[in-house]
Write an enzyme that holds these catalytic residues in place. Structure first.
Site, PDB file in Angstrom:
ATOM      1  N   SER A  63       0.852  -1.190   0.000  1.00 51.56           N
ATOM      2  CA  SER A  63       0.000   0.000   0.000  1.00 51.56           C
ATOM      3  C   SER A  63       0.885   1.236   0.000  1.00 51.56           C
ATOM      4  O   SER A  63       2.112   1.142  -0.037  1.00 51.56           O
ATOM      5  CB  SER A  63      -0.885   0.006   1.241  1.00 51.56           C
ATOM      6  OG  SER A  63      -0.100   0.343   2.360  1.00 51.56           O
ATOM      7  N   LYS A  64       0.209   2.386   0.083  1.00 49.98           N
ATOM      8  CA  LYS A  64       0.954   3.652   0.074  1.00 49.98           C
ATOM      9  C   LYS A  64       1.995   3.711   1.192  1.00 49.98           C
ATOM     10  O   LYS A  64       3.003   4.376   1.068  1.00 49.98           O
ATOM     11  CB  LYS A  64      -0.026   4.812   0.247  1.00 49.98           C
ATOM     12  CG  LYS A  64      -0.784   5.099  -1.012  1.00 49.98           C
ATOM     13  CD  LYS A  64      -1.478   6.456  -0.907  1.00 49.98           C
ATOM     14  CE  LYS A  64      -2.567   6.545  -1.941  1.00 49.98           C
ATOM     15  NZ  LYS A  64      -3.889   6.722  -1.384  1.00 49.98           N
TER      16      LYS A  64
END
Ligand code: GLU
Length: 476
Positions: free
Chosen positions: A243-244
């Site tokens: 994810s980010k």
């Protein structure tokens, strides 16, 4: 004909996981002379944005993944989804549900003893009497359309995971159309996969739990379902879903950071698949030739940026200065290290420098620090180099003597420079390495470099002598 699709939701950037899905679909289509359809799933009006759609298209173009049909925007196809939902209503395979979210919650908590089933929606509307239904319709109450899940086991075959069976009684009656008339993902995805005649759905494992619902819908529409292949999700180095948080946002960020699209494509290809040993950079054509869904692994691949660096470094080494210089030049220009359009002579020199320093480079950005000392006198000097290689006894005697040897050379060529240096070392009774290390630190500010004799020649005699003199002037 084989038809696949890439169906991103424009609620975020084209991230690594989505780009890999796109790549595998594209490779499968190209390999089998099929069609690659692009569909933008933008029915979530609040979270979708046109900017993200554009970003996704741009990312695909950069990777070289061209599409044969589309982009189709689901937001422009709402009538079709409504029509299809109406068809299911007419055939009694779906029903109008008048319950509110509050009813939903109440129903779920009313029977805690049902355990896992208590989370399922026990919808009264499925069994409304004709009179009750008529009353709600006459009152114009707002409603959602729910699918009447049949009481049966669901089976489907996944090309990566094998046969999957979902026992009866697990799925609740899911929504097809919301009360605002917008379709849910389940409805629009199935309607479109049918309408676009998709033969294979290749998508991330995050959708595998949706597939039983889709299987039911394909059946309800009286159609055969496409073949499915769910790709194992990519994990971050901490083994959590990528994810980010892992600093990976858009694929286009790699372009900004000086990576070649071929490196990124090969990097993506290595996740769940291994074209070769991972020691080569393949063209899209070659990857197409090698690709097979059968070779995809079930285990989750781990995102390893070092692999990408390696691939990119390999490409840089393989490419000629002729291929590299336009990109390098614009980086140098941004750094104020060169003029917009260097004259022919400077350009020839820049290309030589590129050829010399490229071997150790991982990204295009690496060219900047490595080329800096060739282009300006203001370059940093590694502290460690000063301590280790310039605090050598009598260096302040050897260097001026070496400088005067250099001055006397008829031509400042690499073999001449090398000879002069080796002779000087011999006369002083020291190892040539003592002089070589000192020159590296003084002339480049670094402790490692490409062949020092080539370096000095490219720097030129004048600059070399000036930098050698620095040792005395600044008493480094
Ligand atoms: N729109 C979905 C997503 O971006 C993909 C749908 C699908 O591939 O079925 O996750």
């Amino acid at each position: 004909m084989l038809r696949v699709r890439f169906a991103p939701s424009p609620t975020g950037y084209l991230h690594i996981g989505a780009a890999r899905t796109a790549l595998f679909n594209w490779l499968y289509a190209r390999k089998n002379a099929g069609r690659f359809v692009l569909r933008i799933e933008d029915t979530d009006v609040e979270r979708s944005s046109e900017m993200m759609s554009k970003e996704i298209l741009e990312g695909l173009r950069w990777l070289g993944l061209d599409w044969d049909e589309g982009p189709f925007y689901q937001s422009e196809r709402l009538d079709l989804y409504r029509k299809k939902a109406a068809g299911l209503l007419d055939r009694g395979l779906a029903y109008r549900c008048y319950c509110s979210a509050e009813d939903h919650r109440r129903s779920a908590s009313a029977e805690p003893e049902r355990g896992a089933k208590s989370r399922m929606y026990d919808c009264r509307c499925r069994s409304l009497s004709d009179a009750e239904r008529k009353k709600r319709e006459d009152e114009n109450d707002s409603f959602a359309v729910r699918f009447a899940v049949p009481d049966e086991e669901i089976r489907f075959r996944d090309l990566v995971h094998g046969d999957i069976t979902i026992p009866r009684g697990i799925l609740e009656d899911f929504v097809l159309l919301r009360s605002d008339g917008l379709p849910t993902y389940h409805l629009s995805v199935v309607v479109d996969d049918l309408d676009m005649d998709i033969s294979h759905v290749i998508r991330g494992d995050d959708h595998i739990s949706n597939t039983p619902k889709h299987a039911l819908l394909f059946k309800a529409f009286g159609e055969r379902m496409p073949k499915f292949a769910h790709l194992a999700l990519i994990m971050g180095p901490d083994k959590k879903k990528l994810s980010k948080r892992h600093g990976v946002t858009s694929v286009l960020q790699f372009r900004k950071d000086g990576y070649f699209s071929e490196a990124v494509v090969n990097f993506l290809a290595q996740m769940s698949w291994s074209p070769g040993e991972g020691k080569e950079v393949y063209s899209l054509e070659k990857l197409t030739e090698l690709f097979s869904l059968k070779k995809l692994s079930k285990g989750s691949p781990v995102y390893d940026p070092e692999k990408l660096n390696w691939l990119n470094g390999r490409l840089i080494t393989e490419k000629s200065a002729e291929e590299l210089y336009p990109a390098v030049l614009s980086l140098l220009y941004e750094e104020g290290l060169t003029m917009d359009r260097p004259d022919e002579e400077s350009l020839a020199r820049i290309k030589k420098i590129i050829d010399l320093v490229k071997v150790r480079n991982r990204t295009l950005d690496d060219f900047i620090p490595r080329m800096r000392p060739f282009l300006t006198d203001s370059y940093p000097i590694e502290e460690e180099g000063i301590e280790k290689y310039l605090r050598v006894p009598d260096l302040d005697v050897f260097l001026p003597r070496l400088a005067s040897d250099f001055e006397k050379l008829p031509d400042f060529t690499a073999p001449n420079v090398e000879n002069a240096l080796r002779n000087r070392a011999e006369q002083e009774g020291i190892k040539p390495a003592v002089l070589i290390h000192a020159l590296r630190v003084l002339c480049l500010g670094m402790t490692v470099s490409p062949d020092i004799f080539e370096v000095l020649t490219l720097l030129g005699r004048e600059r070399t002598l000036r930098r050698m003199a620095m040792q005395r002037v600044n008493r480094i």
